[in-house]
Design an enzyme around this catalytic site. Structure first.
Site, PDB file in Angstrom:
ATOM      1  CD  GLU A 117      -3.031  -1.092   2.199  1.00 19.18           C
ATOM      2  OE1 GLU A 117      -3.425  -0.244   2.642  1.00 19.18           O
ATOM      3  OE2 GLU A 117      -3.306  -2.245   2.989  1.00 19.18           O
ATOM      4  CG  HIS A 240      -8.827   5.718   1.554  1.00 20.98           C
ATOM      5  ND1 HIS A 240      -8.695   5.564   0.226  1.00 20.98           N
ATOM      6  CD2 HIS A 240      -8.214   5.008   2.147  1.00 20.98           C
ATOM      7  CE1 HIS A 240      -7.879   4.411  -0.084  1.00 20.98           C
ATOM      8  NE2 HIS A 240      -7.673   3.875   1.107  1.00 20.98           N
ATOM      9  NE  ARG A 286      -4.473   5.552   2.921  1.00 19.90           N
ATOM     10  CZ  ARG A 286      -4.860   4.542   3.687  1.00 19.90           C
ATOM     11  NH1 ARG A 286      -5.386   4.958   5.027  1.00 19.90           N
ATOM     12  NH2 ARG A 286      -4.832   3.475   3.541  1.00 19.90           N
ATOM     13  CG  HIS A 347      -9.976   6.398   5.451  1.00 21.38           C
ATOM     14  ND1 HIS A 347     -11.129   5.264   5.086  1.00 21.38           N
ATOM     15  CD2 HIS A 347      -8.774   5.683   5.690  1.00 21.38           C
ATOM     16  CE1 HIS A 347     -10.476   4.113   5.231  1.00 21.38           C
ATOM     17  NE2 HIS A 347      -9.087   4.284   5.364  1.00 21.38           N
TER      18      HIS A 347
HETATM   19  P1  FAD Z   1     -14.157   0.499  15.388  1.00 26.38           P
HETATM   20  O1  FAD Z   1     -13.795  -0.857  14.704  1.00 26.38           O
HETATM   21  O2  FAD Z   1     -14.619   1.775  14.553  1.00 26.38           O
HETATM   22  O3  FAD Z   1     -15.237   0.050  16.622  1.00 26.38           O
HETATM   23  C1  FAD Z   1     -15.619   1.011  17.370  1.00 26.38           C
HETATM   24  C2  FAD Z   1     -17.018   0.349  17.971  1.00 26.38           C
HETATM   25  O4  FAD Z   1     -17.415   1.204  18.880  1.00 26.38           O
HETATM   26  C3  FAD Z   1     -17.970  -0.349  17.024  1.00 26.38           C
HETATM   27  O5  FAD Z   1     -18.370  -1.506  17.798  1.00 26.38           O
HETATM   28  C4  FAD Z   1     -19.181   0.842  17.498  1.00 26.38           C
HETATM   29  O6  FAD Z   1     -20.455   0.556  17.126  1.00 26.38           O
HETATM   30  C5  FAD Z   1     -18.626   1.309  18.997  1.00 26.38           C
HETATM   31  N1  FAD Z   1     -19.268   2.354  19.228  1.00 26.38           N
HETATM   32  C6  FAD Z   1     -19.021   3.711  18.951  1.00 26.38           C
HETATM   33  N2  FAD Z   1     -19.567   4.619  19.804  1.00 26.38           N
HETATM   34  C7  FAD Z   1     -20.070   3.888  20.563  1.00 26.38           C
HETATM   35  C8  FAD Z   1     -21.169   4.361  21.761  1.00 26.38           C
HETATM   36  N3  FAD Z   1     -21.158   5.603  22.285  1.00 26.38           N
HETATM   37  N4  FAD Z   1     -21.582   3.747  22.708  1.00 26.38           N
HETATM   38  C9  FAD Z   1     -21.279   2.467  22.489  1.00 26.38           C
HETATM   39  N5  FAD Z   1     -20.570   1.773  21.363  1.00 26.38           N
HETATM   40  C10 FAD Z   1     -20.016   2.738  20.506  1.00 26.38           C
HETATM   41  N6  FAD Z   1      -7.235   0.133   8.618  1.00 26.38           N
HETATM   42  C11 FAD Z   1      -6.052  -0.618   8.496  1.00 26.38           C
HETATM   43  O7  FAD Z   1      -5.134  -0.671   9.388  1.00 26.38           O
HETATM   44  N7  FAD Z   1      -6.111  -1.314   7.385  1.00 26.38           N
HETATM   45  C12 FAD Z   1      -7.078  -1.264   6.627  1.00 26.38           C
HETATM   46  O8  FAD Z   1      -7.068  -2.158   5.763  1.00 26.38           O
HETATM   47  C13 FAD Z   1      -8.023  -0.370   6.844  1.00 26.38           C
HETATM   48  N8  FAD Z   1      -9.319  -0.345   6.197  1.00 26.38           N
HETATM   49  C14 FAD Z   1     -10.323   0.329   6.342  1.00 26.38           C
HETATM   50  C15 FAD Z   1     -11.438   0.425   5.493  1.00 26.38           C
HETATM   51  C16 FAD Z   1     -12.617   1.258   5.717  1.00 26.38           C
HETATM   52  C17 FAD Z   1     -13.858   1.263   4.891  1.00 26.38           C
HETATM   53  C18 FAD Z   1     -12.499   2.217   7.069  1.00 26.38           C
HETATM   54  C19 FAD Z   1     -13.693   2.863   7.147  1.00 26.38           C
HETATM   55  C20 FAD Z   1     -11.249   2.036   7.810  1.00 26.38           C
HETATM   56  C21 FAD Z   1     -10.201   1.218   7.549  1.00 26.38           C
HETATM   57  N9  FAD Z   1      -9.098   1.098   8.220  1.00 26.38           N
HETATM   58  C22 FAD Z   1      -8.173   0.340   8.159  1.00 26.38           C
HETATM   59  C23 FAD Z   1      -9.232   1.838   9.696  1.00 26.38           C
HETATM   60  C24 FAD Z   1      -9.581   0.825  10.549  1.00 26.38           C
HETATM   61  O9  FAD Z   1     -10.448  -0.080  10.060  1.00 26.38           O
HETATM   62  C25 FAD Z   1      -9.992   1.274  11.986  1.00 26.38           C
HETATM   63  O10 FAD Z   1      -9.210   2.478  12.247  1.00 26.38           O
HETATM   64  C26 FAD Z   1      -9.958   0.323  12.947  1.00 26.38           C
HETATM   65  O11 FAD Z   1     -10.813  -0.794  12.499  1.00 26.38           O
HETATM   66  C27 FAD Z   1     -10.609   0.873  14.347  1.00 26.38           C
HETATM   67  O12 FAD Z   1     -10.733  -0.017  15.134  1.00 26.38           O
HETATM   68  P2  FAD Z   1     -11.357   0.234  16.546  1.00 26.38           P
HETATM   69  O13 FAD Z   1     -11.659  -1.108  17.035  1.00 26.38           O
HETATM   70  O14 FAD Z   1     -10.761   1.467  17.129  1.00 26.38           O
HETATM   71  O15 FAD Z   1     -12.738   0.930  16.312  1.00 26.38           O
HETATM   72  C1  SIN Z   2      -7.353   0.529   2.221  1.00 21.85           C
HETATM   73  O1  SIN Z   2      -7.515  -0.754   2.191  1.00 21.85           O
HETATM   74  O2  SIN Z   2      -6.891   1.423   1.395  1.00 21.85           O
HETATM   75  C2  SIN Z   2      -7.283   0.976   3.993  1.00 21.85           C
HETATM   76  C3  SIN Z   2      -6.212   0.792   4.282  1.00 21.85           C
HETATM   77  C4  SIN Z   2      -6.105   1.877   5.532  1.00 21.85           C
HETATM   78  O3  SIN Z   2      -7.020   2.472   5.868  1.00 21.85           O
HETATM   79  O4  SIN Z   2      -5.072   1.733   6.285  1.00 21.85           O
END
Ligand code: FAD
Ligand code: SIN
Length: 532
Positions: A117, A240, A286, A347
């Site tokens: 990437e 993104h 990015r 993003h």
């Molecule tokens: P999240 O996975 O967002 O989980 C948050 C949780 O908190 C959810 O369950 C939500 O419902 C809950 N929540 C929120 N507010 C509340 C509340 N007030 N009360 C109760 N529950 C609540 N990163 C990478 O490293 N590699 C990738 O390939 C990648 N691809 C991505 C593709 C997309 C489309 C997106 C949107 C992001 C991507 N990212 C990627 C970024 C990465 O996915 C996220 O930063 C990461 O998954 C965040 O994980 P997290 O557990 O911190 O939060």
């Molecule tokens: C992607 O697959 O382009 C998302 C990867 C990331 O947000 O780290």
């Protein structure tokens, strides 16, 4: 009142990984606002960055992270997280996570298939085709289901953290749990625990166009800020470069891995343009690619640019990117035969609640892990696929850290939630209008390219909207839309205030009034804390 040993807010990779690790030590409640899998994690495509091949090294991963971070990363944190990546990946595999593999012609065995990437000098992205996040959630939730100590509360939205200071106790501020809105019954419950983990993810929904699902309303940052925690570097919102541009597509990402496998960015007249912006062309970091696309779109007046991978064999494209292929086909775009229309979209939140590399915040008993937190790993621009890595590594470290915490917090009395003489809002149209207004003004005034004037204009508008929202909040019975609106307004204000504090362009904060980086700000964070 519901009492647990550990309260976890959020069921993405951060919350679930941490819950699994602390479960052997006590009863865990996971509170999550929709169904368990719904999270940014669930939509992750590209994968997890970690050093697992002989051609790669920790030093190279560190160097790439620091370079993408544009001088603002905390190097010690970067080194710790990068070095612990392989151990956490091994745990995920042991848990049942299926990463994509390929044949290794050198020894006839199956090996991990590593993707590439933007900003990475080596192939180091472990992935499950283009649905890595879905596979992570599946594997973690299956492991959680086998843990009798963990109870998941779905459709429960945390409203606010309960802290000793808010309750009027003197001395160090401690987190005692959270007030939580049960969306099904419409009631507010008290969850009490000596240790609370904020794992609520990011804030993409603050912007009109985003790759994030609806849950990403910045609730964790807003709650922590209201509780008195320090919040840092929120001006660094990552856009993104390649979100699908189609009138019927909502928030569908076209993974950077498509460019990693040879996809090339072109204007709508089929002209390649990235060589004018960076030697890594379409695979530059990015911030640079998103700004380049923004510039090209403004120059030509076109609504989008194109991402072209048609020169690769159709069989390869369909096998490597089945989800992207099928989704685009559903919108009438055959990516094996025609380029994909794409635009940048909000993003990832690089800043967040200030924590140590062990997830500790400055409130006793409150930890924050994942996108909600700011450890210093990402600096001014996150390197692709470092987010999932940070979440698993810091979740592990936080779980290791908490073993003695229970005894440190006195047994405070926690009152029930008070809703006073509130009544149901009959003017939800006002809430919906304010949602739209905030998201549009953030997109128009606080987007990829900023100016002080636009930031000030946004600040003034947000202050007015906040007054209206506060009035609503105190007058009416709470509901999810109102609670989330209150949070996006707070986070929007924090983003604007942070951007106004930084008198330079660095990484994702590009301000035409200060087009260059200022060396004096190279290692300075913008830190905000609510005055009590
Ligand atoms: P999240 O996975 O967002 O989980 C948050 C949780 O908190 C959810 O369950 C939500 O419902 C809950 N929540 C929120 N507010 C509340 C509340 N007030 N009360 C109760 N529950 C609540 N990163 C990478 O490293 N590699 C990738 O390939 C990648 N691809 C991505 C593709 C997309 C489309 C997106 C949107 C992001 C991507 N990212 C990627 C970024 C990465 O996915 C996220 O930063 C990461 O998954 C965040 O994980 P997290 O557990 O911190 O939060
Ligand atoms: C992607 O697959 O382009 C998302 C990867 C990331 O947000 O780290």
């Amino acid at each position: 009142m519901k009492r647990f040993d550990f309260l976890v807010l959020g069921s993405g990779i951060a919350g679930l990984s941490y819950a699994l690790k602390v479960a052997p030590r006590g009863r865990v409640a996971i509170v999550t606002k929709k169904n368990s899998a719904e999270s940014n994690t669930n939509y992750a495509q590209g994968g997890i960055a970690a050093v697992t091949s002989k051609e790669d090294s920790f030093e190279l991963h560190v160097r790439d992270t620091l370079e993408a971070g544009a001088g603002l990363c905390k190097e010690a944190v970067v080194r710790q997280i990068v070095a612990e990546g392989p151990a956490r990946i091994a745990e995920l595999i042991a848990l049942g996570m299926n990463f994509s593999e390929r044949d290794d012609p050198a020894n006839g065995r199956r090996v991990l298939d590593l993707g590439k990437e933007g900003g990475h000098s080596k192939r180091r992205i472990l992935h499950a085709k283009d649905v890595t996040g879905r596979e992570i959630e599946r594997a973690l939730l299956a492991a959680i289901a086998a843990q009798p100590n963990i109870k998941i509360f779905e459709n429960h939205l945390a409203i606010d953290l309960i802290t000793s200071q808010k309750l009027g106790y003197v001395g160090a501020n401690s987190c005692l749990g959270a007030y939580v809105f049960d969306k099904k019954s419409g009631t507010v419950e008290t969850f009490a625990a000596p240790v609370t983990l904020l794992a609520t993810g990011g804030c993409g929904k603050v912007y009109l166009y985003t790759t994030n699902p609806d849950i990403a309303t910045g609730d964790g940052v807003a709650m922590a800020y209201r509780a008195g925690a320090a919040v840092a570097d929120m001006e660094f919102i990552q856009f993104h470069p390649t979100c699908l541009f189609h009138p019927k597509a909502k928030s569908f990402l076209i993974s950077e891995a498509v460019r990693g496998e040879g996809g090339v960015l072109k204007t709508t007249e089929s002209r390649e343009f990235m060589d004018a912006y960076h030697p890594l062309k379409s695979l530059a970091p990015r911030d640079i690619v998103a700004r380049a696309i923004d510039t090209e779109m403004k120059k030509s007046g076109a609504d989008c640019v194109l991402l072209d991978i048609t020169h690769k064999p159709a069989k390869f494209i369909i096998e490597r990117f089945p989800n992207i292929y099928q989704t685009c086909l559903g919108f009438g775009i055959d990516i094996t035969r025609e380029p994909i229309p794409v635009v940048p979209a909000a993003h990832y939140q690089c800043g967040g609640v200030v924590t140590s590399v062990d997830g500790e915040t400055d409130i006793a008993g409150l930890y924050a892990v994942g996108e909600v937190a700011c450890t210093g790993l990402h600096g001014a621009n996150r390197l692709a696929s470092n987010s999932l890595l940070e979440a698993v590594v810091v979740a592990h470290r936080a779980a290791e850290k908490i073993s003695n915490l229970k005894s440190q917090i006195p047994d405070y009395q926690i009152p029930d939630w008070q809703s006073g003489d509130a009544h149901n809002p009959d003017e939800m149209v006002v809430v919906a209008h304010n949602w739209d207004e905030i998201r549009r003004l953030m997109w128009d005034y606080v987007g990829i390219v900023r100016t002080n004037k636009r930031l000030q204009r946004a600040q003034a508008r947000l202050a007015n909207l906040q007054l209206e929202i506060q009035e609503y909040y105190w007058d009416f019975t709470v509901n999810s839309d109102l609670l989330e609106l209150r949070n996006i307004a707070t986070v929007a204000e924090i983003i604007v205030a942070s951007a106004l504090q930084r008198p330079e362009s660095r990484g994702l904060n590009y301000n035409l009034d200060y087009p260059a980086a200022n060396p004096e700000w190279a290692q300075r964070d913008t830190v905000l804390r609510k005055s009590s």
